[in-house]
Design an enzyme around this catalytic site. Structure first.
Site, PDB file in Angstrom:
ATOM      1  N   GLY A 182      -0.495   4.904  -1.043  1.00  0.00           N
ATOM      2  CA  GLY A 182      -1.551   5.581  -0.267  1.00  0.00           C
ATOM      3  C   GLY A 182      -1.011   6.815   0.428  1.00  0.00           C
ATOM      4  N   GLN A 183      -1.900   7.475   1.204  1.00  0.00           N
ATOM      5  CA  GLN A 183      -1.516   8.753   1.835  1.00  0.00           C
ATOM      6  C   GLN A 183      -0.321   8.571   2.767  1.00  0.00           C
ATOM      7  OE1 GLN A 183      -4.229  10.335   4.804  1.00  0.00           O
ATOM      8  NE2 GLN A 183      -3.321  12.378   4.683  1.00  0.00           N
ATOM      9  N   LYS A 189     -10.240  -2.660  12.557  1.00  0.00           N
ATOM     10  CA  LYS A 189      -9.072  -2.207  13.315  1.00  0.00           C
ATOM     11  C   LYS A 189      -9.104  -2.767  14.735  1.00  0.00           C
ATOM     12  CE  LYS A 189      -7.031  -0.005  10.046  1.00  0.00           C
ATOM     13  NZ  LYS A 189      -5.783  -0.590   9.489  1.00  0.00           N
ATOM     14  N   ASP A 205       2.025  -1.837  -4.500  1.00  0.00           N
ATOM     15  CA  ASP A 205       0.609  -1.470  -4.413  1.00  0.00           C
ATOM     16  C   ASP A 205      -0.152  -2.356  -5.391  1.00  0.00           C
ATOM     17  OD1 ASP A 205      -0.573   1.415  -3.042  1.00  0.00           O
ATOM     18  OD2 ASP A 205      -1.914   0.188  -4.261  1.00  0.00           O
ATOM     19  N   ILE A 206      -1.459  -2.195  -5.423  1.00  0.00           N
ATOM     20  CA  ILE A 206      -2.295  -3.125  -6.193  1.00  0.00           C
ATOM     21  C   ILE A 206      -2.114  -2.961  -7.701  1.00  0.00           C
ATOM     22  CG2 ILE A 206      -4.309  -1.580  -6.196  1.00  0.00           C
ATOM     23  CD1 ILE A 206      -4.414  -5.438  -5.930  1.00  0.00           C
ATOM     24  N   TYR A 239     -14.787  -0.208   9.191  1.00  0.00           N
ATOM     25  CA  TYR A 239     -13.343   0.088   9.281  1.00  0.00           C
ATOM     26  C   TYR A 239     -12.880  -0.022  10.740  1.00  0.00           C
ATOM     27  CZ  TYR A 239      -9.209   3.185   9.259  1.00  0.00           C
ATOM     28  OH  TYR A 239      -7.967   3.730   9.421  1.00  0.00           O
ATOM     29  N   GLY A 256       0.841  -1.201   0.000  1.00  0.00           N
ATOM     30  CA  GLY A 256       0.000   0.000   0.000  1.00  0.00           C
ATOM     31  C   GLY A 256       0.872   1.246   0.000  1.00  0.00           C
TER      32      GLY A 256
END
Ligand code: VAH
Length: 320
Positions: A9-10, A144, A32-33, A140, A6
């Protein structure tokens, strides 16, 4: 060697830069994907890795003799409410694959991000303690919360050295966030530069825990570099810097851009934000491994406006 899953991402993209600075570019594999996500991570070693596929991760781990994984791929709170089962699959399958690679000693160390989203509407909202009631009301947040349980289980049962932080909302300018409820705190700066006006999807007094990306990256590196004996919490550490409302961040922008206007049109993300704490007690992170934040709201605003104005390519800028 380090693998970031990932990496586009941000947080992943800024972690990639930081870890390459620290360990040398050839020792940090970004993944990443798909290549289409590349964005700012357009140099150094990049591999397409599907976080939901054990073999996809294992092939990359063996190819580069990876011993440390930062698992930064996840579906965030807002998007997760639109696609609950996709959020569950991505967020949980990726974690099990990485924990199982570590359990078989192929991987030595794992970083896995948790979030203040683990807290829910029955959690004390002010200065939320490290240990408290956690009834997350978003998919989400559920992923987590249960992910934290599995991290602690793999540490206690198999000795897996997995470390985790409950990130607050994170503000940065290099890469846009994707599908988060705190994304307003990034969009507002882009819009202030691009249009001078922002229609906020949260109400003006929605106070949330927030942090500048530089602080978040420092915390991530600090917890991963800390001696194992200092990491006394193997679920996930509360992590905080500041808390603010959309009204407060708008006022901090108006110090530099006095004509900036904000309006409020709360949408479905208001319900998510209302289920989260207003501020977080991160004293355990500060005592166990020396955490300390640097950026307050005006520092963040000054840095964001400076960088975005310089960039002048704000992805939200009107194409005129
Ligand atoms: C989100 N940015 O909004 C993420 C984060 C605490 C918020 O988990 O979903």
């Amino acid at each position: 060697k380090v693998l970031i899953i990932g990496a586009c991402g941000q947080i992943g993209s800024e972690l990639t830069f930081k870890l390459r600075d620290m360990y040398g570019s050839s020792n940090v594999i970004a993944s990443d994907i798909s290549y289409s996500n590349l964005g700012v991570v357009n140099s150094g070693i990049f591999e397409v890795v599907d976080a939901r596929s054990y073999s996809s991760i294992k092939i990359c781990v063996e190819k580069y003799e990876i011993d440390t994984i930062y698992l930064m791929a996840a579906m965030l709170s807002a998007t997760g409410e639109k696609y609950p089962m996709k959020a569950w699959d991505l967020n949980m399958e990726s974690l099990f694959h990485v924990l199982n690679l570590a359990k078989t000693n192929i991987i030595k160390k794992v970083f896995w991000p948790s979030s203040i989203a683990v807290f829910g509407p029955t959690t004390p909202v002010d200065y939320t303690p490290q240990y408290t009631v956690m009834e997350p009301s978003t998919v989400y947040g559920i992923t987590k919360q249960v992910g934290e349980r599995w991290c602690e289980y793999y540490f206690n049962k198999y000795g897996v050295d997995v470390r985790s932080l409950r990130y607050p909302g994170i503000i940065s300018w290099k890469t846009m966030p994707g599908g988060g409820t705190t994304d307003y705190a990034v969009e507002i700066y882009h819009k202030a530069i691009a249009d001078g006006v922002y229609e906020c999807f949260l109400s003006e007094n929605t106070k949330l825990p927030m942090m500048y990306m530089e602080d978040a990256i420092k915390a991530t590196v600090d917890i991963m570099e800390a001696p194992a004996e200092n990491i006394k919490i193997r679920s996930s550490y509360n992590l905080a810097a500041i808390s603010f409302t959309p009204k407060e961040v708008a006022e901090s922008i108006q110090v530099t851009l006095p004509d900036f206007k904000i309006t409020y049109s709360p949408d479905y993300r208001q319900t998510i934000a209302d289920s989260w704490p207003k501020s977080i007690d991160d004293s355990r992170a500060r005592t166990d491994w020396g955490w300390n934040h640097k950026f307050d709201l005006q520092d963040i605003t000054n840095e964001m406006l400076f960088q975005l104005d310089k960039m002048d390519k704000s992805p939200l800028k009107k194409s005129n």
